[in-house]
Design a protein around this motif. Structure first.
Motif, PDB file in Angstrom:
ATOM      1  N   VAL A   1      10.560 -39.836  43.061  1.00 34.12           N
ATOM      2  CA  VAL A   1      10.164 -38.632  43.786  1.00 34.12           C
ATOM      3  C   VAL A   1      10.358 -37.475  42.816  1.00 34.12           C
ATOM      4  CG1 VAL A   1      10.740 -37.068  45.683  1.00 34.12           C
ATOM      5  CG2 VAL A   1      10.738 -39.544  46.072  1.00 34.12           C
ATOM      6  N   LEU A   2       9.338 -36.657  42.685  1.00 37.70           N
ATOM      7  CA  LEU A   2       9.416 -35.486  41.820  1.00 37.70           C
ATOM      8  C   LEU A   2       9.630 -34.238  42.669  1.00 37.70           C
ATOM      9  CD1 LEU A   2       6.535 -36.205  39.300  1.00 37.70           C
ATOM     10  CD2 LEU A   2       8.985 -36.629  39.018  1.00 37.70           C
ATOM     11  N   PHE A   3      10.565 -33.425  42.243  1.00 36.69           N
ATOM     12  CA  PHE A   3      10.888 -32.149  42.885  1.00 36.69           C
ATOM     13  C   PHE A   3      10.658 -31.103  41.813  1.00 36.69           C
ATOM     14  CE2 PHE A   3      14.520 -29.402  44.683  1.00 36.69           C
ATOM     15  CZ  PHE A   3      13.712 -28.823  45.648  1.00 36.69           C
TER      16      PHE A   3
ATOM     17  N   TRP B   1      13.621 -45.619  50.728  1.00 38.79           N
ATOM     18  CA  TRP B   1      14.373 -44.544  50.104  1.00 38.79           C
ATOM     19  C   TRP B   1      13.504 -43.316  49.822  1.00 38.79           C
ATOM     20  CZ3 TRP B   1      13.482 -42.222  45.447  1.00 38.79           C
ATOM     21  CH2 TRP B   1      12.606 -42.847  44.577  1.00 38.79           C
ATOM     22  N   ARG B   2      12.205 -43.537  49.563  1.00 36.45           N
ATOM     23  CA  ARG B   2      11.318 -42.385  49.279  1.00 36.45           C
ATOM     24  C   ARG B   2      11.168 -41.513  50.522  1.00 36.45           C
ATOM     25  NH1 ARG B   2       5.965 -43.801  47.426  1.00 36.45           N
ATOM     26  NH2 ARG B   2       6.097 -45.293  49.112  1.00 36.45           N
ATOM     27  N   ARG B   3      11.032 -42.126  51.692  1.00 32.42           N
ATOM     28  CA  ARG B   3      10.923 -41.338  52.927  1.00 32.42           C
ATOM     29  C   ARG B   3      12.200 -40.541  53.149  1.00 32.42           C
ATOM     30  NH1 ARG B   3       9.352 -43.636  58.810  1.00 32.42           N
ATOM     31  NH2 ARG B   3       7.255 -43.419  57.992  1.00 32.42           N
ATOM     32  N   ALA B   4      13.349 -41.189  52.965  1.00 30.08           N
ATOM     33  CA  ALA B   4      14.624 -40.495  53.149  1.00 30.08           C
ATOM     34  C   ALA B   4      14.771 -39.343  52.157  1.00 30.08           C
ATOM     35  CB  ALA B   4      15.781 -41.477  53.012  1.00 30.08           C
ATOM     36  N   CYS B   5      14.457 -39.586  50.900  1.00 28.48           N
ATOM     37  CA  CYS B   5      14.582 -38.579  49.857  1.00 28.48           C
ATOM     38  C   CYS B   5      13.668 -37.386  50.131  1.00 28.48           C
ATOM     39  CB  CYS B   5      14.263 -39.203  48.504  1.00 28.48           C
ATOM     40  SG  CYS B   5      14.418 -38.071  47.101  1.00 28.48           S
ATOM     41  N   VAL B   6      12.399 -37.655  50.407  1.00 29.32           N
ATOM     42  CA  VAL B   6      11.446 -36.580  50.690  1.00 29.32           C
ATOM     43  C   VAL B   6      11.860 -35.826  51.953  1.00 29.32           C
ATOM     44  CG1 VAL B   6       9.053 -36.065  51.341  1.00 29.32           C
ATOM     45  CG2 VAL B   6       9.526 -37.620  49.438  1.00 29.32           C
ATOM     46  N   GLY B   7      12.298 -36.541  52.967  1.00 29.63           N
ATOM     47  CA  GLY B   7      12.732 -35.894  54.210  1.00 29.63           C
ATOM     48  C   GLY B   7      13.904 -34.959  53.991  1.00 29.63           C
ATOM     49  N   GLU B   8      14.871 -35.394  53.191  1.00 30.09           N
ATOM     50  CA  GLU B   8      16.035 -34.555  52.913  1.00 30.09           C
ATOM     51  C   GLU B   8      15.651 -33.333  52.091  1.00 30.09           C
ATOM     52  OE1 GLU B   8      18.806 -37.289  51.143  1.00 30.09           O
ATOM     53  OE2 GLU B   8      18.876 -38.492  52.977  1.00 30.09           O
TER      54      GLU B   8
ATOM     55  N   GLU C   1      19.999 -26.028  37.590  1.00 30.91           N
ATOM     56  CA  GLU C   1      19.879 -27.497  37.583  1.00 30.91           C
ATOM     57  C   GLU C   1      19.370 -27.936  36.214  1.00 30.91           C
ATOM     58  OE1 GLU C   1      20.090 -30.996  37.583  1.00 30.91           O
ATOM     59  OE2 GLU C   1      20.657 -30.331  39.589  1.00 30.91           O
ATOM     60  N   PRO C   2      20.295 -28.302  35.310  1.00 30.43           N
ATOM     61  CA  PRO C   2      19.888 -28.707  33.959  1.00 30.43           C
ATOM     62  C   PRO C   2      19.005 -29.948  33.930  1.00 30.43           C
ATOM     63  CG  PRO C   2      22.263 -28.319  34.076  1.00 30.43           C
ATOM     64  CD  PRO C   2      21.738 -28.258  35.473  1.00 30.43           C
ATOM     65  N   GLY C   3      18.967 -30.723  35.007  1.00 34.25           N
ATOM     66  CA  GLY C   3      18.120 -31.915  35.051  1.00 34.25           C
ATOM     67  C   GLY C   3      16.639 -31.609  35.165  1.00 34.25           C
ATOM     68  N   LEU C   4      16.282 -30.349  35.402  1.00 29.51           N
ATOM     69  CA  LEU C   4      14.872 -29.968  35.459  1.00 29.51           C
ATOM     70  C   LEU C   4      14.266 -30.132  34.069  1.00 29.51           C
ATOM     71  CD1 LEU C   4      15.112 -26.784  37.695  1.00 29.51           C
ATOM     72  CD2 LEU C   4      13.790 -28.841  38.240  1.00 29.51           C
TER      73      LEU C   4
ATOM     74  N   GLU D   1      13.328 -35.430  38.372  1.00 35.97           N
ATOM     75  CA  GLU D   1      12.881 -36.774  38.721  1.00 35.97           C
ATOM     76  C   GLU D   1      14.003 -37.509  39.447  1.00 35.97           C
ATOM     77  OE1 GLU D   1      12.183 -40.731  36.176  1.00 35.97           O
ATOM     78  OE2 GLU D   1      10.814 -39.092  35.654  1.00 35.97           O
ATOM     79  N   LEU D   2      13.710 -37.965  40.656  1.00 39.34           N
ATOM     80  CA  LEU D   2      14.691 -38.696  41.461  1.00 39.34           C
ATOM     81  C   LEU D   2      14.228 -40.132  41.634  1.00 39.34           C
ATOM     82  CD1 LEU D   2      15.123 -35.897  44.118  1.00 39.34           C
ATOM     83  CD2 LEU D   2      16.744 -36.482  42.317  1.00 39.34           C
ATOM     84  N   ARG D   3      15.128 -41.046  41.415  1.00 36.41           N
ATOM     85  CA  ARG D   3      14.848 -42.469  41.603  1.00 36.41           C
ATOM     86  C   ARG D   3      15.785 -43.007  42.672  1.00 36.41           C
ATOM     87  NH1 ARG D   3      11.150 -44.579  38.101  1.00 36.41           N
ATOM     88  NH2 ARG D   3      10.640 -43.230  36.362  1.00 36.41           N
ATOM     89  N   GLU D   4      15.510 -44.205  43.131  1.00 35.51           N
ATOM     90  CA  GLU D   4      16.306 -44.805  44.200  1.00 35.51           C
ATOM     91  C   GLU D   4      17.797 -44.714  43.872  1.00 35.51           C
ATOM     92  OE1 GLU D   4      16.309 -48.757  47.033  1.00 35.51           O
ATOM     93  OE2 GLU D   4      15.109 -48.769  45.212  1.00 35.51           O
TER      94      GLU D   4
END
Length: 130
Positions: free
Chosen positions: A65-67, A20-27, A79-82, A94-97
């Motif tokens: 994964v941190l953005f 999932w980390r590869r997919a998330c970072v790739g997207e 994006e209030p989640g920042l 912060e993104l998790r699986e």
């Protein structure tokens, strides 16, 4: 991704990830690159995007994964989640699986962050002047 060996390129950074980390970072990477012309480098062991100084980062960790954005505190209306933290008005999502970010939001955040650097200059230099 091995913590002891930094990736030699952004492509190598992504290739070293799995699941999932590869997919998330790739997207995230695809949307960021589509949003604005920036220099993409591996710095501090993660992806960093530069346009008149550092703009944003994508960092894959073991369980998230941190953005993040150098001037992200100014982007929280988009994006209030920042979550604010660190120097340079930094804020990070912060993104998790299983979690996703709307691609249009990624592109808008990226464009606004680049515009802030264009208007206000390199955030690392601005902080030194303060």
């Amino acid at each position: 991704m091995q913590k002891t060996t930094p990736a030699s390129s952004p492509d190598a950074y992504v290739a070293a990830l799995d699941g999932w980390r590869r997919a998330c970072v790739g997207e995230l990477r695809a949307e960021v690159r589509a949003a604005s012309a920036m220099e993409e480098v591996v710095k501090w062991r993660h992806l960093v995007y530069l346009a008149n100084g550092p703009v944003l980062l994508i960092r894959a960790e073991e369980a998230r994964v941190l953005f993040g954005f150098w001037r992200g505190q100014q982007l929280r209306a988009i994006e209030p989640g920042l979550k604010p933290g660190g120097k340079y008005e930094m804020a990070t999502l912060e993104l998790r699986e299983g979690m996703t970010v709307d691609p249009a939001t990624v592109r808008l955040l990226t464009r606004k962050a680049v515009a802030l650097n264009r208007t206000l200059g390199d955030p690392t230099l601005a902080a030194k002047r303060s």
